[in-house]
Scaffold this motif. Structure first.
Motif: not given
Lengths: 506, 506
Positions: A39, A152, A158-159, A161, A163, A167, A473, A477, A486, A491
């Motif tokens: 990541f 975090r 990171a959140s 998108d 993430a 995910a 998330a 954030n 995030l 996650f």
């Protein structure tokens, strides 16, 4: 504690209730270090939609990560328009499956102002911290982060998108590695210019309409509810922008020699912006609220069930009065909005000089609900500017225009898109709600709309399909801003959510 | 043409009318190249008052240039406060002279925003252009600049106010080199933090009160009248600043998820600023105009004689309606003013992001006339902010304050100073007016006040003296802003002006 409680319940609810994806949760537990390493490599690739070279690096990186997990037909879907970012596509055909879910996330991020990120943080140099950033926070190792419940990861995307991308592919990877078959065909679709307003997404949909058929698009974007509960979201607000530049003198003037006499564009802009809202946050632009499609009874009912978090969120954010005191947060996102994203005229602070500026700029964000048309909404703003006595032009004023008009505004209309909603009674969506609920001890939330925006309107228009959103998330954030982050626990929980949806039950 | 006309007149007005400094004009003509080379070296030294190291480089450079011209007692006058910029001092005692004039200019400049300077221009890399900057302008050599009647030099300080320093010392240097004796004792005083509000000038005056006695301080700063005529100015407006920062959420919020609900500081600031002025530019702050000392009959008379240049200046600047339509430019600068020097909240343009900003900042400039007290004037603004419902603090709000007040403004009050005026009937000043008039074919202008500000109030307070101003810069010099420039013809005419004053007649 929650896990323990679940174990106690297991004998009671019976074996049939153990979700089929559960063994893959162990795989996640055992591979957290490598997943986080991966990541962080992904987050280190700059991802502003206009940065074509790096956007392509991101796309290629995702393709490699998908292939590594055994995803088939991995390819880049380009729109007709040249040089636009491609979407990354892949698919998994499940033998015997008759239903298909497409998982959507986007790999591009909002523009960054690196100078605003806190010391030690940088949009494209991801680091791990033991919690919310503060001045004393020290970065921690991946191993420490895994053991720390509030850890975090900080980076652009990171959140929002990346993430979502990680995910989704990690959910499939874990199922595959654990020998668990999905119950549906799975398609992956990762967009590369969502934060730029998805100007070419419809072209990709038109070109690849066959490939992109499904029973449901599941959109992973946006935050969980502020209560921390998982949520399934049945709609999004639309979004568009208007940038207004007010012009005064052609050259900057000494505020002593001309102060009181030369017009000040910052004051003119302030008056213009002020005229757009009353003191209680109600938009005063003519017909601003007139196109709204009223909420259905089922939507009103869903809104009533959402825990009111207003006081908690205000405490967190450090203010005591909402802009519009007649609306709760949940109500407010079901209405169109107008927000100043930024203002600039000359300089402030140490760079401030004794000038009357030549121009003043405001970037205005318009959020839309079902019933609003984004171009009409922009036009209402333009009409309002004209009604305040401004000559409106789409470019810098000419000398002739300067000789004719006493107030001049250059208005730049961005592209945009309308709001979208999927019925809360959609049977396939209800099965997904159940799959998400299976992963959570707390009741989950269903809501008619997210306050944020995604170009889901064009899913309806070009693919004749009704998507739903399953965000993962944390709500705090700093999405779209400096110090985006995030929470790692989100996650891991998000991966579980997608494993559950990929093994959807009847 | 004008020169030719003057030559024709000479036999008629007779030999007695030829000013004694005239032979030194030839010296200037012959040494333009070296004078410009020297000026460009001077302009290449950055001169922001807070940049202590470079400020000292400027001061040392000036000392060397003064010594080279045979000026005596050249030294740095430091205030009591440590690390504050020194003034550069020097003197010339004229045998038999009973009167003394001190020439003032300042060598520091306004802060720079290098990014705003036009391509090819840089605040501290002076270049010569054949006229006003435009996109096709090419730099020219010193030799070309000398031959080009509209040539200008571009750099911070080119007009405000290193031009003053150079014109004054070149005037003396040319007299000396031409063997012409001044008729008065001459003192030189070049300040190093005028653009920072002269916070330590009074300390220097207190420490060196004996050295700084004179019959008249002649201040070289500011521009000529917009008509292009030379002018002698009998006053200046006072100046002070108020910087307002409005706070909302502690962290930047997604304008989708929170838009309509979270307060927007840019909108709050816009409303606050709007409340400060009506649509005709009249300041609405309580008692803003109440302390003004009315103009004397002689001042009103002087104002009546000033050519009205409003239409010409509006044409030049590209607007058709003054901020306050009840005042001419000449009237306007005789009133206190309030101007927004800059506004900033988050970002606009390509850097704009979909956020609700955490804060919004406005830098406000207050100009004062005789009768106003700068601290009272600031306080009126603070009272107004409070009256708009803001809690006012002088630092970032605490969590406790955020829990108590719905509208919070941090207000930073800068230092400042009052306006100053010298009587237009002062006999010594009248002789200086005559000396300036001698250098000009066109009638010169006398005016009760400059719109701009200088700390002349403290000359009265600490030295019990009444200064006058003799500016030399072109009015369209972008003073205080990007692309600051000086028309070379103004430089040469300015040197002649000071030669004439240095050879003042009874």
């Amino acid at each position: 504690m929650k896990k323990f409680a679940l174990l106690l319940l297991l004998p009671i609810i019976g074996k049939a209730q153990i979700p089929s994806y559960k063994p893959a949760v162990n795989f996640i537990q055992q591979h957290k270090v490598s997943m986080l390493e991966e990541f962080m490599h992904f987050l280190a690739i700059p991802n502003i939609a206009s940065d074509k070279e790096n956007i392509l690096r991101n796309a290629n990186w995702i393709m490699a990560a998908m292939k590594q997990r055994g995803i088939n037909d991995v390819s880049l879907l380009y729109p007709k328009t040249k040089n636009a970012p491609p979407a990354v596509y892949g698919e998994v055909i499940t033998p015997g499956a008759t239903e298909t879910i497409i998982f959507y996330a986007h790999y591009d991020g909002q523009p960054v102002d690196t100078t605003k990120w806190a010391t030690g943080l940088h949009p494209f140099k991801p680091v791990l911290l033991p919690g919310i950033y503060d001045d004393n926070a020290k970065t921690i190792s991946i191993q420490e982060a895994i053991e720390h419940e509030n850890a975090r990861i900080y980076a652009r995307g990171a959140s929002d998108d990346k993430a979502g991308v990680m995910a989704i592919i990690n959910a499939y990877g874990a199922l595959k590695a654990s020998g668990i078959n999905p119950t549906v065909n799975i398609k992956f679709f990762f967009e590369g210019e969502e934060e730029a307003g998805s100007p070419h997404l419809h072209e990709i949909m038109e070109l690849y309409a066959n490939k992109l058929q499904s029973n449901m698009w599941v959109i992973c974007d946006g935050p969980l509810h502020q209560s921390g509960r998982k949520q399934v979201v049945f709609g999004v607000r639309g979004d568009t922008h208007v940038e207004v530049t007010v012009f005064a003198s052609k050259r900057p003037l000494h505020s002593g020699h001309y102060g009181n006499w030369a017009p000040n564009p910052a004051m003119q802009l302030s008056k213009l912006l002020s005229s757009m809202k009353d003191d209680n946050g109600k938009v005063l632009i003519k017909d601003f609220y007139s196109d709204i499609t009223p909420l259905l009874a089922s939507e009103k009912e869903a809104l009533r069930k959402i825990p009111n978090v207003d006081q908690q969120v205000m405490d967190e954010l450090g203010f005591i009065k909402p802009e519009n005191s007649s609306w709760s947060l949940a109500d407010a996102v079901n209405m169109p909005s107008l927000n100043i994203n930024g203002i600039q005229s000359a300089n402030v602070g140490k760079l401030a000089a004794n000038v009357i500026p030549t121009k003043a700029i405001a970037s205005i964000d318009l959020r839309l609900v079902v019933g609003n048309d984004w171009q009409k909404q922009q036009q209402k703003v333009v009409n309002h500017i004209k009604a305040q006595g401004f000559f409106v032009t789409d470019r810098e004023p000419t000398d002739e225009q300067r000789k004719k008009y006493s107030k001049i505004a250059m208005v730049a209309l961005s592209s945009g898109y309308n709001a979208q909603k999927t019925s809360m009674d959609n049977p396939f969506a209800k099965r997904i709600v159940k799959a998400v609920a299976t992963t959570s001890v707390d009741p989950i939330i269903t809501t008619p709309t997210l306050g944020g925006s995604l170009p889901l309107f064009i899913f309806e228009k070009y693919l004749n399909t009704k998507p739903i959103s399953v965000p993962i998330a944390n709500h705090d954030n700093n999405q779209h801003a400096e110090n985006e982050n995030l929470k790692l626990s989100n996650f891991w929980k998000g991966i579980e959510t997608f494993m559950s949806i990929m093994t959807l039950q009847k």
